[in-house]
Design a protein around this motif. Structure first.
Motif, PDB file in Angstrom:
ATOM      1  N   VAL A 145       0.835  -1.200   0.000  1.00 33.70           N
ATOM      2  CA  VAL A 145       0.000   0.000   0.000  1.00 33.70           C
ATOM      3  C   VAL A 145       0.872   1.252   0.000  1.00 33.70           C
ATOM      4  CG1 VAL A 145      -1.758   1.304   1.252  1.00 33.70           C
ATOM      5  CG2 VAL A 145      -1.851  -1.208   1.202  1.00 33.70           C
ATOM      6  N   GLU A 146       0.645   2.123  -0.991  1.00 32.70           N
ATOM      7  CA  GLU A 146       1.336   3.411  -0.995  1.00 32.70           C
ATOM      8  C   GLU A 146       0.524   4.441  -0.226  1.00 32.70           C
ATOM      9  OE1 GLU A 146       2.197   7.426  -1.939  1.00 32.70           O
ATOM     10  OE2 GLU A 146       0.526   6.499  -2.995  1.00 32.70           O
ATOM     11  N   ASP A 147      -0.789   4.488  -0.469  1.00 32.64           N
ATOM     12  CA  ASP A 147      -1.639   5.416   0.264  1.00 32.64           C
ATOM     13  C   ASP A 147      -3.112   5.063   0.062  1.00 32.64           C
ATOM     14  OD1 ASP A 147      -2.362   7.592   1.888  1.00 32.64           O
ATOM     15  OD2 ASP A 147      -0.782   8.841   1.046  1.00 32.64           O
ATOM     16  N   ILE A 148      -3.955   5.740   0.840  1.00 35.78           N
ATOM     17  CA  ILE A 148      -5.408   5.528   0.810  1.00 35.78           C
ATOM     18  C   ILE A 148      -6.068   6.898   0.797  1.00 35.78           C
ATOM     19  CG2 ILE A 148      -7.374   4.444   1.950  1.00 35.78           C
ATOM     20  CD1 ILE A 148      -5.338   2.686   3.483  1.00 35.78           C
ATOM     21  N   TYR A 149      -7.080   7.067  -0.054  1.00 45.27           N
ATOM     22  CA  TYR A 149      -7.735   8.369  -0.176  1.00 45.27           C
ATOM     23  C   TYR A 149      -9.254   8.212  -0.255  1.00 45.27           C
ATOM     24  CZ  TYR A 149      -3.111  10.207  -1.294  1.00 45.27           C
ATOM     25  OH  TYR A 149      -1.792  10.552  -1.232  1.00 45.27           O
ATOM     26  N   GLU A 150      -9.948   9.184   0.323  1.00 47.85           N
ATOM     27  CA  GLU A 150     -11.393   9.265   0.174  1.00 47.85           C
ATOM     28  C   GLU A 150     -11.689  10.155  -1.027  1.00 47.85           C
ATOM     29  OE1 GLU A 150     -13.854   9.017   4.085  1.00 47.85           O
ATOM     30  OE2 GLU A 150     -12.108  10.268   4.539  1.00 47.85           O
ATOM     31  N   MET A 151     -12.326   9.564  -2.032  1.00 48.75           N
ATOM     32  CA  MET A 151     -12.724  10.290  -3.230  1.00 48.75           C
ATOM     33  C   MET A 151     -14.247  10.407  -3.238  1.00 48.75           C
ATOM     34  SD  MET A 151      -9.825  10.863  -4.964  1.00 48.75           S
ATOM     35  CE  MET A 151     -10.214  11.061  -6.710  1.00 48.75           C
ATOM     36  N   PRO A 152     -14.819  11.297  -4.052  1.00 49.40           N
ATOM     37  CA  PRO A 152     -16.273  11.450  -4.094  1.00 49.40           C
ATOM     38  C   PRO A 152     -17.017  10.159  -4.407  1.00 49.40           C
ATOM     39  CG  PRO A 152     -15.215  13.285  -5.209  1.00 49.40           C
ATOM     40  CD  PRO A 152     -14.137  12.304  -4.897  1.00 49.40           C
ATOM     41  N   PHE A 153     -16.372   9.247  -5.139  1.00 52.67           N
ATOM     42  CA  PHE A 153     -17.034   8.001  -5.528  1.00 52.67           C
ATOM     43  C   PHE A 153     -16.632   6.820  -4.647  1.00 52.67           C
ATOM     44  CE2 PHE A 153     -13.283   8.815  -8.126  1.00 52.67           C
ATOM     45  CZ  PHE A 153     -12.531   7.676  -7.921  1.00 52.67           C
ATOM     46  N   GLY A 154     -15.797   7.051  -3.612  1.00 52.72           N
ATOM     47  CA  GLY A 154     -15.433   5.977  -2.704  1.00 52.72           C
ATOM     48  C   GLY A 154     -13.995   6.036  -2.245  1.00 52.72           C
ATOM     49  N   LEU A 155     -13.602   5.020  -1.497  1.00 53.88           N
ATOM     50  CA  LEU A 155     -12.256   4.922  -0.954  1.00 53.88           C
ATOM     51  C   LEU A 155     -11.344   4.236  -1.964  1.00 53.88           C
ATOM     52  CD1 LEU A 155     -11.053   5.568   1.934  1.00 53.88           C
ATOM     53  CD2 LEU A 155     -11.220   3.122   2.374  1.00 53.88           C
ATOM     54  N   VAL A 156     -10.197   4.865  -2.268  1.00 53.18           N
ATOM     55  CA  VAL A 156      -9.285   4.281  -3.253  1.00 53.18           C
ATOM     56  C   VAL A 156      -7.925   4.024  -2.612  1.00 53.18           C
ATOM     57  CG1 VAL A 156     -10.432   5.350  -5.220  1.00 53.18           C
ATOM     58  CG2 VAL A 156      -8.509   6.525  -4.141  1.00 53.18           C
ATOM     59  N   VAL A 157      -7.245   3.000  -3.123  1.00 53.11           N
ATOM     60  CA  VAL A 157      -5.943   2.584  -2.601  1.00 53.11           C
ATOM     61  C   VAL A 157      -4.945   2.573  -3.745  1.00 53.11           C
ATOM     62  CG1 VAL A 157      -4.658   0.762  -1.432  1.00 53.11           C
ATOM     63  CG2 VAL A 157      -7.080   1.116  -0.898  1.00 53.11           C
ATOM     64  N   THR A 158      -3.802   3.226  -3.545  1.00 45.94           N
ATOM     65  CA  THR A 158      -2.714   3.164  -4.513  1.00 45.94           C
ATOM     66  C   THR A 158      -1.702   2.136  -4.007  1.00 45.94           C
ATOM     67  OG1 THR A 158      -1.569   4.998  -3.396  1.00 45.94           O
ATOM     68  CG2 THR A 158      -2.990   5.543  -5.268  1.00 45.94           C
ATOM     69  N   SER A 159      -1.223   1.280  -4.898  1.00 40.76           N
ATOM     70  CA  SER A 159      -0.319   0.212  -4.471  1.00 40.76           C
ATOM     71  C   SER A 159       0.594  -0.184  -5.618  1.00 40.76           C
ATOM     72  CB  SER A 159      -1.115  -1.010  -4.004  1.00 40.76           C
ATOM     73  OG  SER A 159      -1.832  -1.577  -5.087  1.00 40.76           O
ATOM     74  N   GLY A 160       1.671  -0.910  -5.283  1.00 41.68           N
ATOM     75  CA  GLY A 160       2.564  -1.403  -6.324  1.00 41.68           C
ATOM     76  C   GLY A 160       3.922  -1.778  -5.789  1.00 41.68           C
ATOM     77  N   LEU A 161       4.768  -2.248  -6.693  1.00 45.25           N
ATOM     78  CA  LEU A 161       6.105  -2.694  -6.317  1.00 45.25           C
ATOM     79  C   LEU A 161       7.050  -2.548  -7.500  1.00 45.25           C
ATOM     80  CD1 LEU A 161       8.060  -4.194  -4.342  1.00 45.25           C
ATOM     81  CD2 LEU A 161       7.240  -6.331  -5.370  1.00 45.25           C
ATOM     82  N   ALA A 162       8.245  -2.051  -7.224  1.00 47.85           N
ATOM     83  CA  ALA A 162       9.334  -2.032  -8.211  1.00 47.85           C
ATOM     84  C   ALA A 162      10.476  -2.834  -7.613  1.00 47.85           C
ATOM     85  CB  ALA A 162       9.766  -0.603  -8.513  1.00 47.85           C
TER      86      ALA A 162
END
Length: 234
Positions: A145-162
């Motif tokens: 998990v990179e971060d979590i945000y509340e957006m108007p359409f719901g909760l979104v999660v940014t994630s990934g790996l290098a």
């Protein structure tokens, strides 16, 4: 003929030069996320031969195809929890021991009576978990998990790996049942992100490349016209 090819080349170059929308990217401002708390994520490990029978008694009957994990909350304020699971002893091919991991997530976001916590240990993995009003910890998904945000359409999660030759990133939506729905792939692992003044979400990927998830739920590639310092080591 050569003139036509030259014109076509100029036209294609013009199109490629305008792929990215130029925007003012601003900078990360923690004060606009009052229900989010960030920590220095960590994992402490302990392996013990004691309590193997008790572990399986508490686990009960499970589908053998599913991971055999037990989660227990350690500290609700910080989202710290314990993950326990059986494994082979480090120096033996036979027998079973229990590994306990005390995990301090890198961030938590409070959603009323529930908490979402995200961890990121790079090549060693991470997780997105739900802590409910009864302090029960439930794994939503194994992910960095990179971060979590509340957006108007719901909760979104940014994630990934290098890692080594691999480099990937994703954006997921957490639905009403706290299950993940993939929205988009990113151009690479997200290394930083923040909400813009207009409510859109900027994601900066590794090694370079930025994109925006609009507050309407659309994705577009962008280029910052006035780069400010990225948030570091959140």
């Amino acid at each position: 003929m050569q003139f036509s090819i030259f014109i076509l080349f100029l036209f294609s170059f013009s199109l490629s030069a305008n792929i990215f929308e130029n925007i003012s990217c601003g900078e990360y401002d923690a004060s606009i996320y009052p229900n989010k708390t960030e920590f220095k994520g960590s994992t402490e490990r302990e392996i013990t031969e004691v309590g193997v029978n008790e572990f399986f008694d508490e686990l009960g009957e499970t589908d053998s195809s599913q991971p055999q994990w037990l989660f227990k909350l350690v500290n609700r304020e910080t989202g710290k929890y314990k993950k326990s699971f059986p494994r082979r002893p480090p120096n033996s091919e036979s027998g079973v021991v229990i590994e306990h991991q005390i995990i301090q997530p890198k961030l938590i976001i409070n959603l009323g009576e529930k908490i979402i916590a995200g961890s990121n240990n790079g090549e060693f993995g991470g997780a997105l978990v739900l802590i409910d009003e009864n302090n029960k910890v439930t794994l939503i998904e194994e992910m960095n998990v990179e971060d979590i945000y509340e957006m108007p359409f719901g909760l979104v999660v940014t994630s990934g790996l290098a890692h080594m030759s691999g480099n990937h990133g994703d954006i997921h939506l957490v639905n009403a049942n706290f299950k993940l729905e993939k929205l988009y792939s990113l151009v690479g692992m997200p290394k930083s992100s923040w909400l813009l003044e207009n409510g859109d979400l900027l994601i900066n990927s590794y090694p370079s490349g930025s994109q925006v998830l609009t507050k309407s739920g659309y994705m577009k590639r962008v280029q910052c016209i006035a780069n400010k310092p990225f948030k570091q080591d959140k």
